[in-house]
Design an enzyme around this catalytic site. Structure first.
Site, PDB file in Angstrom:
ATOM      1  N   HIS A  76       2.552   1.020   6.866  1.00  0.00           N
ATOM      2  CA  HIS A  76       1.703   2.204   6.608  1.00  0.00           C
ATOM      3  C   HIS A  76       2.348   3.154   5.587  1.00  0.00           C
ATOM      4  O   HIS A  76       2.237   4.374   5.707  1.00  0.00           O
ATOM      5  CB  HIS A  76       1.416   2.973   7.902  1.00  0.00           C
ATOM      6  CG  HIS A  76       0.571   2.229   8.886  1.00  0.00           C
ATOM      7  ND1 HIS A  76      -0.776   2.442   9.046  1.00  0.00           N
ATOM      8  CD2 HIS A  76       0.881   1.247   9.772  1.00  0.00           C
ATOM      9  CE1 HIS A  76      -1.258   1.646   9.981  1.00  0.00           C
ATOM     10  NE2 HIS A  76      -0.264   0.896  10.438  1.00  0.00           N
ATOM     11  N   ASN A 148      -6.039   3.133  14.508  1.00  0.00           N
ATOM     12  CA  ASN A 148      -6.498   2.414  13.315  1.00  0.00           C
ATOM     13  C   ASN A 148      -8.006   2.552  13.183  1.00  0.00           C
ATOM     14  O   ASN A 148      -8.664   3.044  14.092  1.00  0.00           O
ATOM     15  CB  ASN A 148      -6.144   0.927  13.423  1.00  0.00           C
ATOM     16  CG  ASN A 148      -4.704   0.633  13.016  1.00  0.00           C
ATOM     17  OD1 ASN A 148      -4.034   1.476  12.412  1.00  0.00           O
ATOM     18  ND2 ASN A 148      -4.250  -0.553  13.327  1.00  0.00           N
TER      19      ASN A 148
END
Ligand code: HEM
Length: 509
Positions: A76, A148
């Site tokens: 990420h 997510n």
């Protein structure tokens, strides 16, 4: 409350800036606050001689530049952040004592959206799940909901995570992401079929962060003031609607702007077109866990057919003023929980509760939670001390507990909930796996165009896999999920459908 909190945080920032001698404008200074005489010409020994070590401005400027980077997130790394506010709109005190959910409570938030696999300045057009991490600065401490855009995950046990990420990251030999490595790994992970199906649909290439839903993926526990717990999943529903890009649109966007997700969010907030999300929950009583034929605490599963309740709304209305200080140094961790919200026994979540706080001690530093973007609005009082870059102002010599001289009191009503246990320790997979069914249900829920796109997207990557056994196993997983899905993929890859069918028949769900 909202403005007071931000006024307080704003004041804290100004005070921190003053403490370091920073000024918005005025004479240029070195880091010790002394004025700079010349920032254009190094001090040299005469017109033709070498630069001098005593030019402290030159030396300091280069030293600081040399140290501008901190390690990027191990996953990420590419992300964009925004500030905003969450308003709780439902009375769910029966479920949780968390103040952030007391009806009418307004809580400042910071959200960071992200891609997963590639580095900090990689294209935002690449297929990936997208991170949707929210830090709630609640009156009882910070709560991070680190989710997510897709509601499930590839694996169900944290011990597989580093291997999975290694296979998805660029090859250590070529520095290029390689489907041969990716599917070599996933051919051993049948439980990934559901997530792979979602991520290879156009949901894996969102049109914007604003037009994305979010999900906790895991079940957490809601605990009420009587200490009773229930399992809860969270979903952010985009009020902008869910919009995705197909492969052709992705190629077109990437050819002109590989920062389209960041640009869209920053521009929308700058023009005061503030995005909003409603937060929904699904709730399960502990006794209901046994009533499913799959394990409801398995992160590869959704809870189908369970009603959702809306519990609040979030608005994002302020861009960061400094990307490094806010977005990059922000540290979201599933371990940042508040009374009334606890981890469930989900084996993936259990690993995450350790992993994020651990990586952040390394990535941001021992005292990273003292930074303005990470520090809670609730006062912090404990014996944790010292470490690199500690800028807390500690006035007491009592750095231990208990103490009569400076009591730091425990509150027994804030104890964790208790979980009845029995049996022995073990290293066994979950008993109720049901690896393929929800992938098939998701596939059958897609319209004809979305199915065609999914097949083309997946065939594009699977078709690059050279090993025929790996390809066959992957095709059998998709066939097991849905015969039409597996057949169309096999056809796209010019595979042998009889072999695929036979391989699928030998799979246990
Ligand atoms: C055991 C499984 C997992 C492990 C060990 C893991 C580990 C990590 C680590 C080490 C980071 C970097 C954190 C940082 O440097 O601040 C990270 C970031 C992140 N992970 Fe995971 N992860 C796992 C599964 C998941 C799942 C299931 C989700 C979604 C529900 C998720 C969502 C995120 C997000 C959104 C970020 C970025 C947070 C930010 O914007 O700073 N991860 N993960």
């Amino acid at each position: 409350m909202y403005s007071t909190v931000f006024a307080r945080r704003g004041l804290a920032l100004v005070l921190a800036a003053l403490a370091f001698g920073a000024k918005a404008q005025g004479p240029l200074t070195r880091d010790n606050g002394a004025p700079v005489g010349d920032n254009q010409n190094s001090q040299t020994a005469g017109p033709r001689g070498p630069a001098l070590l005593q030019d402290v401005q030159l030396i300091q400027k280069l030293q600081r530049f040399d140290r501008e980077r901190i390690p990027e997130r191990v996953v990420h790394a590419r992300g964009t952040g925004a500030h905003g506010e969450f308003v709780a709109t439902a009375d769910i005190s029966r479920l949780t004592r968390a103040q952030v959910f007391a009806k009418g409570t307004r809580t400042p938030v910071f959200v960071r959206f992200s891609t997963v696999i590639h580095g900090q300045h990689s294209p935002e057009t690449l297929r990936d799940p997208r991170g949707f991490a929210t830090k709630f600065y609640t009156t009882e401490g910070n709560w991070d909901l680190v989710g997510n855009n897709l509601p499930v995950f590839f694996i169900r046990d944290a011990i597989k995570f580093p291997d999975m990420v290694h296979s998805l990251k660029p090859s250590p030999v070529t520095n290029i992401q390689d489907p041969n490595r990716v599917f070599d790994f996933f051919s051993h992970v049948p439980e990934a079929t559901h997530m792979l199906t979602r991520v290879y649909s156009d949901l894996g290439t969102p049109a914007s962060y604003r037009s994305m839903d979010g999900s906790s993926v895991h079940a957490y526990k809601f605990v009420n003031s009587a200490g009773e717990y229930r399992y809860v999943k969270f979903r952010w529903a985009s009020k902008q609607g869910v919009k995705t890009l197909d492969a052709k649109q992705v190629a077109e966007v990437q050819s002109r702007d590989f920062n389209h997700l960041t640009r869209d969010l920053v521009d929308a907030i700058a023009r005061k077109d503030y995005p909003q999300w409603d937060l929904y929950i699904q709730v399960l009583e502990p006794a209901q866990l046994a009533s499913f034929d799959f394990d409801p605490l398995d992160a590869t599963k959704i809870w189908p057919d369970l009603p959702e309740t809306m519990v609040g709304t979030m608005i994002l209305n302020r861009n960061p003023s400094n990307v490094f200080q806010e977005t990059e140094q922000s540290a979201f961790a599933p371990a940042n929980l508040v009374p009334g919200i606890e981890p469930s026994e989900d084996r993936l979540l259990q690993g995450r509760v350790f992993s994020y706080a651990d990586t952040q001690l390394y990535r941001v530093g021992t005292n990273g939670l003292q930074l303005p973007i990470n520090r809670p609005q609730a006062a912090v009082l404990n014996g944790n001390q010292d470490g690199a870059a500690n800028f807390a102002i500690t006035v007491s010599d009592v750095n231990y507990q208990p103490s009569r001289r400076f009591p730091m009191t425990e509150d027994a009503t804030m104890k964790y909930s208790t979980l009845p246990l029995g049996g022995s320790t073990q290293q066994q997979r979950l008993q109720r796996t049901v690896n393929f069914r929800q992938a098939g249900e998701f596939y059958r829920g897609l319209d004809a165009g979305a199915k065609t796109n999914l097949i083309a997207n997946l065939a594009g990557d699977l078709g690059q896999v050279k090993d025929s056994e790996t390809r066959l196993i992957m095709l059998s997983h998709f066939y097991k999920a849905d015969a039409d899905y597996g057949s169309r993929l096999t056809q796209a890859l010019k595979g042998d459908i009889a072999l695929v069918r036979r391989a699928a028949e030998s799979l246990v769900d």
